[in-house]
Design a protein around this motif. Structure first.
Motif, PDB file in Angstrom:
ATOM      1  N   ASP A  46     -17.242 -20.183 125.342  1.00 36.81           N
ATOM      2  CA  ASP A  46     -16.255 -21.037 126.006  1.00 36.81           C
ATOM      3  C   ASP A  46     -14.862 -20.403 125.947  1.00 36.81           C
ATOM      4  O   ASP A  46     -14.587 -19.582 125.071  1.00 36.81           O
ATOM      5  N   ASP A  47     -13.988 -20.807 126.851  1.00 35.78           N
ATOM      6  CA  ASP A  47     -12.585 -20.378 126.851  1.00 35.78           C
ATOM      7  C   ASP A  47     -12.485 -18.861 126.768  1.00 35.78           C
ATOM      8  O   ASP A  47     -11.598 -18.319 126.083  1.00 35.78           O
ATOM      9  N   GLU A  53     -13.643 -22.058 134.716  1.00 38.07           N
ATOM     10  CA  GLU A  53     -13.181 -23.374 134.247  1.00 38.07           C
ATOM     11  C   GLU A  53     -11.808 -23.693 134.812  1.00 38.07           C
ATOM     12  O   GLU A  53     -11.029 -22.795 135.113  1.00 38.07           O
TER      13      GLU A  53
HETATM   14 MG    MG Z   1     -13.417 -24.283 127.921  1.00 33.96          MG
END
Ligand code: MG
Ligand code: C2E
Ligand code: MG
Ligand code: MG
Length: 273
Positions: free
Chosen positions: A181-182, A234
């Protein structure tokens, strides 16, 4: 400054320390009570296919329905839950609730159901040697195939090594997918993608492209393609960003442009009555 004032200042300094620890104890007790009283709720945000925007999956995002302060976002309590260790039982609740919801959608919506549910996991959960078995049990109980679950971890979690990597390997062995993620915001090097195999990379929203600002989004897509990993963009907020990502070759995206996180019952309200 407190020291310069002598004893009186010193006393005030100590009192300040005590109140910080009292604050921590109070917060810990409040989080425990919230868990026992089931004050946490999950919202779900669609992950869509590009081009077209068809539903591909959902990400579960926890909120705290606080009796006095209203609906709190994770930014207001996840760090405290991680500090106190309460993230382990909270994360267990999130996982079980998300997996049950995904199974209910499959039963109720058939082909219209989201094919995957993504759940965020904190470092302490991955370090727990029981975690992979707990995930397997939750899937089994709900009757959800492991391939329908994606666990999202951050780069710093992935750098945890040791117990974390053993857990990740056990999860992938079950068929559960792992997402980083990220991506791009953490302290990792690109070699993390080689050393710690994942199934998906989520490009952090700070790298969503704009006109003349697309180098990182392009580079990450090329990297994931070379490694056979799925890329998700995202934080897509505009049609222009969605078009740029589609033209670049992104096949998965998430963001307010497509849908905001919402309670399960609102997400498919138009389809399941
Ligand atoms: Mg994220
Ligand atoms: P994340 O996993 O990166 O989740 C995406 C966050 O971006 C969510 O914030 C989502 O509401 C927000 N977002 C989605 N689309 C857009 C957009 O187009 N623009 C902008 N500006 N933001 C967008 P949220 O729900 O506040 O969650 C924040 C973070 O809290 C999550 O980031 C995740 O790291 C953590 N979190 C959420 N639920 C859980 C959980 O159950 N367990 C753990 N350990 N962490 C969680
Ligand atoms: Mg996430
Ligand atoms: Mg985040």
């Amino acid at each position: 400054e407190a020291k310069a004032r002598g004893d009186g200042g010193q006393q005030r300094y100590v009192a300040g320390m005590e109140s910080r620890s009292a604050e921590r104890t109070r917060r810990d007790a409040e989080l425990r009570r919230a868990l026992a009283d089931e004050q946490f709720v999950l919202h779900y945000q669609p992950v869509v296919a590009l081009p077209g925007g068809d539903l591909a999956g959902v990400e579960a995002l926890v909120r705290w329905q606080h009796p006095e302060r209203g609906l709190l976002a994770p930014g207001e309590f996840i760090a405290a839950a991680e500090d106190t260790g309460l993230i382990v039982p909270l994360g267990r609740w999130v996982l079980r609730a998300a997996v049950r919801q995904a199974a209910a959608w499959r039963a109720g919506l058939g082909a219209g159901a989201p094919r995957t549910v993504s759940v965020n996991a904190s470092p302490q959960q991955l370090q727990n040697p029981e975690f992979a078995a707990e995930v397997a049990a939750a899937l089994d109980e709900a009757g959800l195939p492991p391939t329908c679950l994606t666990l999202e971890i951050t780069e710093s979690t992935a750098l945890g090594g040791g117990a974390t990597w053993t857990t990740l390997a056990a999860l992938r062995e079950l068929g559960v997918r792992v997402a980083l993620d990220d991506f791009g915001t953490g302290a990792s090097t690109l070699s993390l993608l080689v050393d710690c195999p994942v199934d998906q990379v989520k490009l952090d929203r700070s790298f969503v492209p704009g006109p003349g600002r697309d180098a990182i989004a392009r580079a990450v897509l090329q990297l994931t393609q070379a490694m056979g990993v799925e890329a998700v963009a995202e934080g897509v907020e505009t049609a222009e960003q969605a078009e740029l990502l589609t033209a670049m070759g992104y096949r998965r995206a998430q963001g307010y442009h497509f849908a905001r996180p919402a309670p399960a019952e609102d997400l498919f309200a138009h389809r399941v009555g």
